[in-house]
Scaffold this motif. Structure first.
Motif, PDB file in Angstrom:
ATOM      1  N   ARG A 246      -2.274  47.402 -62.910  1.00 40.47           N
ATOM      2  CA  ARG A 246      -0.821  47.477 -62.866  1.00 40.47           C
ATOM      3  C   ARG A 246      -0.190  46.421 -63.787  1.00 40.47           C
ATOM      4  NH1 ARG A 246      -0.314  46.624 -57.755  1.00 40.47           N
ATOM      5  NH2 ARG A 246      -0.839  48.761 -57.214  1.00 40.47           N
ATOM      6  N   LEU A 247      -0.785  45.219 -63.789  1.00 40.72           N
ATOM      7  CA  LEU A 247      -0.286  44.156 -64.658  1.00 40.72           C
ATOM      8  C   LEU A 247      -0.430  44.544 -66.133  1.00 40.72           C
ATOM      9  CD1 LEU A 247       0.741  41.267 -65.141  1.00 40.72           C
ATOM     10  CD2 LEU A 247      -1.642  40.486 -64.970  1.00 40.72           C
ATOM     11  N   GLY A 248      -1.592  45.059 -66.506  1.00 39.77           N
ATOM     12  CA  GLY A 248      -1.811  45.475 -67.892  1.00 39.77           C
ATOM     13  C   GLY A 248      -0.909  46.612 -68.307  1.00 39.77           C
ATOM     14  N   ASN A 249      -0.603  47.516 -67.364  1.00 37.03           N
ATOM     15  CA  ASN A 249       0.220  48.680 -67.689  1.00 37.03           C
ATOM     16  C   ASN A 249       1.686  48.327 -67.910  1.00 37.03           C
ATOM     17  OD1 ASN A 249      -1.931  50.431 -67.673  1.00 37.03           O
ATOM     18  ND2 ASN A 249      -1.593  51.133 -65.565  1.00 37.03           N
ATOM     19  N   THR A 250       2.101  47.118 -67.483  1.00 30.65           N
ATOM     20  CA  THR A 250       3.482  46.715 -67.752  1.00 30.65           C
ATOM     21  C   THR A 250       3.675  46.341 -69.217  1.00 30.65           C
ATOM     22  OG1 THR A 250       3.044  44.378 -67.219  1.00 30.65           O
ATOM     23  CG2 THR A 250       3.739  45.827 -65.402  1.00 30.65           C
ATOM     24  N   ILE A 251       2.561  46.181 -69.957  1.00 31.01           N
ATOM     25  CA  ILE A 251       2.620  45.794 -71.371  1.00 31.01           C
ATOM     26  C   ILE A 251       2.172  46.978 -72.209  1.00 31.01           C
ATOM     27  CG2 ILE A 251       1.763  44.189 -73.111  1.00 31.01           C
ATOM     28  CD1 ILE A 251       1.023  42.463 -70.447  1.00 31.01           C
ATOM     29  N   THR A 252       3.071  47.538 -72.988  1.00 37.41           N
ATOM     30  CA  THR A 252       2.744  48.740 -73.769  1.00 37.41           C
ATOM     31  C   THR A 252       2.870  48.536 -75.276  1.00 37.41           C
ATOM     32  OG1 THR A 252       5.024  49.531 -73.572  1.00 37.41           O
ATOM     33  CG2 THR A 252       3.448  50.275 -71.884  1.00 37.41           C
ATOM     34  N   LEU A 253       3.585  47.489 -75.689  1.00 31.08           N
ATOM     35  CA  LEU A 253       3.853  47.323 -77.122  1.00 31.08           C
ATOM     36  C   LEU A 253       2.763  46.554 -77.854  1.00 31.08           C
ATOM     37  CD1 LEU A 253       7.670  46.436 -77.049  1.00 31.08           C
ATOM     38  CD2 LEU A 253       6.606  48.660 -77.466  1.00 31.08           C
ATOM     39  N   TYR A 254       1.880  45.866 -77.106  1.00 27.46           N
ATOM     40  CA  TYR A 254       0.892  44.992 -77.729  1.00 27.46           C
ATOM     41  C   TYR A 254      -0.503  45.284 -77.166  1.00 27.46           C
ATOM     42  CZ  TYR A 254       5.330  42.609 -78.440  1.00 27.46           C
ATOM     43  OH  TYR A 254       6.624  42.340 -78.754  1.00 27.46           O
ATOM     44  N   PRO A 255      -1.547  44.910 -77.907  1.00 27.09           N
ATOM     45  CA  PRO A 255      -2.899  45.047 -77.361  1.00 27.09           C
ATOM     46  C   PRO A 255      -3.068  44.121 -76.151  1.00 27.09           C
ATOM     47  CG  PRO A 255      -2.953  44.580 -79.725  1.00 27.09           C
ATOM     48  CD  PRO A 255      -1.553  44.363 -79.278  1.00 27.09           C
ATOM     49  N   VAL A 256      -3.785  44.603 -75.150  1.00 26.64           N
ATOM     50  CA  VAL A 256      -4.051  43.818 -73.948  1.00 26.64           C
ATOM     51  C   VAL A 256      -5.562  43.712 -73.769  1.00 26.64           C
ATOM     52  CG1 VAL A 256      -3.744  43.612 -71.447  1.00 26.64           C
ATOM     53  CG2 VAL A 256      -1.924  44.631 -72.858  1.00 26.64           C
ATOM     54  N   LEU A 257      -6.077  42.496 -73.748  1.00 29.57           N
ATOM     55  CA  LEU A 257      -7.498  42.260 -73.484  1.00 29.57           C
ATOM     56  C   LEU A 257      -7.612  41.566 -72.127  1.00 29.57           C
ATOM     57  CD1 LEU A 257     -10.471  42.319 -74.382  1.00 29.57           C
ATOM     58  CD2 LEU A 257     -10.098  40.087 -75.461  1.00 29.57           C
ATOM     59  N   THR A 258      -8.230  42.265 -71.169  1.00 33.82           N
ATOM     60  CA  THR A 258      -8.478  41.703 -69.839  1.00 33.82           C
ATOM     61  C   THR A 258      -9.942  41.314 -69.749  1.00 33.82           C
ATOM     62  OG1 THR A 258      -6.763  43.118 -68.889  1.00 33.82           O
ATOM     63  CG2 THR A 258      -8.321  42.102 -67.355  1.00 33.82           C
ATOM     64  N   LEU A 259     -10.207  40.041 -69.377  1.00 37.95           N
ATOM     65  CA  LEU A 259     -11.576  39.533 -69.306  1.00 37.95           C
ATOM     66  C   LEU A 259     -11.913  39.159 -67.868  1.00 37.95           C
ATOM     67  CD1 LEU A 259     -11.545  37.219 -72.470  1.00 37.95           C
ATOM     68  CD2 LEU A 259     -12.483  39.518 -72.287  1.00 37.95           C
ATOM     69  N   TYR A 260     -13.009  39.706 -67.381  1.00 41.20           N
ATOM     70  CA  TYR A 260     -13.510  39.377 -66.048  1.00 41.20           C
ATOM     71  C   TYR A 260     -14.764  38.521 -66.186  1.00 41.20           C
ATOM     72  CZ  TYR A 260     -10.662  42.641 -63.237  1.00 41.20           C
ATOM     73  OH  TYR A 260      -9.647  43.284 -62.582  1.00 41.20           O
ATOM     74  N   ARG A 261     -14.770  37.395 -65.465  1.00 40.93           N
ATOM     75  CA  ARG A 261     -16.030  36.642 -65.346  1.00 40.93           C
ATOM     76  C   ARG A 261     -16.694  37.099 -64.052  1.00 40.93           C
ATOM     77  NH1 ARG A 261     -19.086  32.039 -64.056  1.00 40.93           N
ATOM     78  NH2 ARG A 261     -19.964  30.980 -65.894  1.00 40.93           N
ATOM     79  N   VAL A 262     -17.727  37.907 -64.219  1.00 41.95           N
ATOM     80  CA  VAL A 262     -18.416  38.539 -63.083  1.00 41.95           C
ATOM     81  C   VAL A 262     -19.566  37.645 -62.649  1.00 41.95           C
ATOM     82  CG1 VAL A 262     -19.697  40.602 -62.354  1.00 41.95           C
ATOM     83  CG2 VAL A 262     -17.728  40.819 -63.893  1.00 41.95           C
TER      84      VAL A 262
END
Length: 639
Positions: free
Chosen positions: A588-604
């Motif tokens: 949901r947080l990533g979907n609020t940003i549409t104009l720019y690339p979004v890189l989400t990183l998980y430390r698993v």
């Protein structure tokens, strides 16, 4: 300086003063890097990229003459399958390459007796019968036997490529060109175009993807995409109603506002140029659609409107009032516009059937059914047409354009070739482009994509080029692209590896230690590229980090874009190969940003009970901007 090239530069400078410096730059870039290094044991393909109507032919003839100085003796110059363009190219070669034996399509005898000491240039249309005949000539007279052959393919993205690539077959022209290449012991095949989309989307295995690309900038006084279709609406743009073409089709006795205003603006512009600038030519282009019935319909309407103006010139003040409206509009951008009374008198005399003082106003229809030879090199000319107004056709002093052609899914290369208003001999203050808002948006998006394409050339080789377009635009026609090898990354879609490789964990910990706050962080595209370089998937067809890096470089190449979003989450327990990565909140947080690339990183945490090896790892999820599709053909790995 070598004699053949030196002789050419003197000739072309006399014809077009000031152009020799630009040609010298192109030759200085290509000859040392791609001609002097040629091994004479290979068949290589290159691409010369210029802007629409930016003087590509002059540059090509310079490359030919400089290559002759390097020892090449046999040259073939391919034009589109258009008699006028082939003859035009032939004449230009004859007028500027005095040290060559130059052969047209019917010069078999001249070719057979050509002195081998002189280089030979053959100018041919890309026509199946022509190519087959000259393939036989080249083979019979053995001009290429044991020698290199240099082929220049003007508009190399049109007709030359294999249109049967998806049917496991080879089209006739593509087959002939392949066979001509092989007549020599080696060859250089130089594709030339302003719209390289189809060429850059060829696979390396096809033999038609360029090994090198050289882009030459347009010269001084060139008006191109950044003048007409920048992000801020240009002063020359006049927006019309979206449905004007339907209106023109529907009402036989009505001329739309946009077409009426464009005609009046053109008449005032032509009058000014003839009076004050001593011009002998001024052109107006009307491009309504591909349908020939529309060409005839609009030509009839224009003819009727001009007749009405002739009557108005003698019987009422209507012409004066209409022209004053156009004069006022042009005065906004050209403060030195000829006084209205002079312009009005000029146009009235031009409309007078008894006056021989002024240039004649000509109305042409240019399409595949046209039988008359059209000459737009002098006079006041209005030309109506469709596809015939595209590739290679030039209109001197083209000052006014009325454009309302639409397509359900437009092709980038086709529509960009329609930009006949680009060029050198235009008066910027008097340019007027009439088109609906949707088409203005389309051309603005195409210009942005073109900036990205050109910008990539300085950092990417042809194999890494990514074409960037909105979802409603296709880069080129389907039938010349191997659809099985076409990779399309869609904006606003989340991509992550199902089989991430555990690598660079310590380095990533150090790079990302500054991003500890919840929410997202604004970074640059370079930051994202640097981070992504630390990732890899265990399987090539799972998730190609190389492809995503190239997509970010494509965005960065358009200098207007350099912002990205980074989201960093730690201490995650996720099972391996579950087919999902983001939590609902993070998605949901990533979907609020549409104009720019979004890189989400998980430390698993990488627990064994979750299918991992017991060691922590970082997993990336990337989402590119909404409204952008990224096209790439590789042939080695899938996205």
């Amino acid at each position: 300086m070598s004699s053949t090239f030196s002789s050419y530069l003197k000739k072309i400078e006399a014809i077009t003063p000031g152009i020799s410096e630009a040609i010298q730059k192109t030759v200085d870039a290509l000859i040392p890097n791609n001609i002097k290094t040629f091994t004479y044991r290979e068949h290589i393909t290159g691409l010369l990229l210029g802007n629409v109507q930016s003087g590509k032919t002059s540059h090509v003839l310079g490359i030919i003459s400089a290559s002759a100085d390097e020892g090449f003796k046999t040259f073939i110059y391919l034009t589109t399958d258009n008699i006028f363009l082939q003859e035009q190219t032939l004449k230009r070669a004859i007028n500027t390459l005095e040290d060559f034996v130059i052969c047209g399509e019917d010069n078999d005898i001249l070719f057979s007796g050509a002195k081998i000491k002189k280089p030979v240039l053959i100018v041919l249309k890309k026509n199946s019968h022509v190519l087959k005949r000259w393939k036989n000539n080249l083979s019979y007279y053995k001009h290429c036997e044991g020698k290199p052959i240099f082929i220049i393919d003007d508009e190399g993205d049109a007709a030359s490529l294999n249109t049967k690539v998806n049917n496991n077959d080879v089209s006739a022209i593509n087959s002939h060109l392949n066979e001509i290449k092989k007549l020599g012991n080696s060859s250089i095949y130089l594709q030339v175009t302003a719209t390289p989309q189809a060429i850059l989307l060829q696979t390396r295995e096809s033999g038609w993807k360029p090994a090198f690309v050289h882009y030459f900038s347009p010269g001084k006084n060139y008006l191109g995409g950044d003048f007409f279709y920048n992000d801020i609406q240009a002063p020359c743009i006049r927006l019309t109603k979206e449905d004007e073409l339907d209106e023109l089709r529907r009402d036989e006795n009505h001329i739309s506002d946009g077409l009426r205003l464009s005609l009046l603006s053109f008449l005032v512009t032509a009058a000014h140029l003839f009076i004050k600038e001593n011009y002998k030519v001024c052109n107006f282009l009307v491009h309504p659609s591909v349908r020939m019935a529309d060409h005839e319909r609009l030509a009839d309407k224009i003819g009727c409107f001009l007749n009405q103006l002739i009557i108005a010139a003698t019987e009422s003040d209507e012409l004066e009032d209409s022209l004053k409206e156009a004069w006022n509009d042009l005065f906004q951008t050209e403060r030195n516009l000829t006084e209205f009374n002079e312009i009005y008198a000029f146009i009235r005399r031009a409309f007078s059937p008894t006056s021989a003082e002024q240039a004649k106003i000509n109305l042409f229809v240019m399409n595949s059914t046209g039988t008359l030879e059209i000459d737009t090199s002098s006079g006041i000319n209005i030309t109506v047409g469709g596809n015939s107004l595209g590739r290679g056709v030039t209109f001197p002093a083209l000052q006014t354009v009325y454009y309302c052609r639409t397509a359900r899914v437009p092709q980038a290369d086709t529509f960009w070739q329609h930009c006949r208003m680009f060029g050198y001999d235009r008066k910027p203050e008097l340019m007027r482009i009439y088109l609906p808002p949707s088409l203005h948006k389309l051309f603005t998006e195409l210009n942005s994509s073109n900036r990205s394409l050109i910008g990539q050339l300085s950092v990417n080789n042809p194999d890494d080029m990514v074409l960037l377009y909105p979802p409603n635009i296709k880069p080129t026609r389907k039938n010349v692209i191997d659809q099985e090898m076409l990779n399309v990354i869609v904006g606003n879609v989340n991509y992550f590896p199902n089989y991430p490789k555990r690598k660079f964990v310590k380095e990533l910990d150090e790079i990302l230690e500054q991003y500890i706050d919840e929410g997202f962080h604004e970074v640059t595209l370079n930051n994202l590229i640097h981070i992504l370089e630390k990732f890899k998937s265990e399987k090539n067809n799972d998730w190609s980090v190389h492809a995503f890096i190239n997509c970010l470089k494509a965005l960065k190449a358009n200098k207007a874009e350099n912002k990205a979003i980074l989201i960093v989450k730690r201490n995650r327990n996720i099972s391996k190969g579950t087919g999902t990565l983001l939590s609902q909140d993070d998605r949901r947080l990533g979907n609020t940003i549409t104009l720019y690339p979004v890189l989400t990183l998980y430390r698993v945490n990488g627990k064994k009970e979750n299918g991992w090896d017991g060691n922590p790892l970082w997993i990336p999820n990337i989402k590119l901007p909404e409204g952008k599709n990224f096209y790439k053909v590789d042939g080695k790995e899938n996205i």
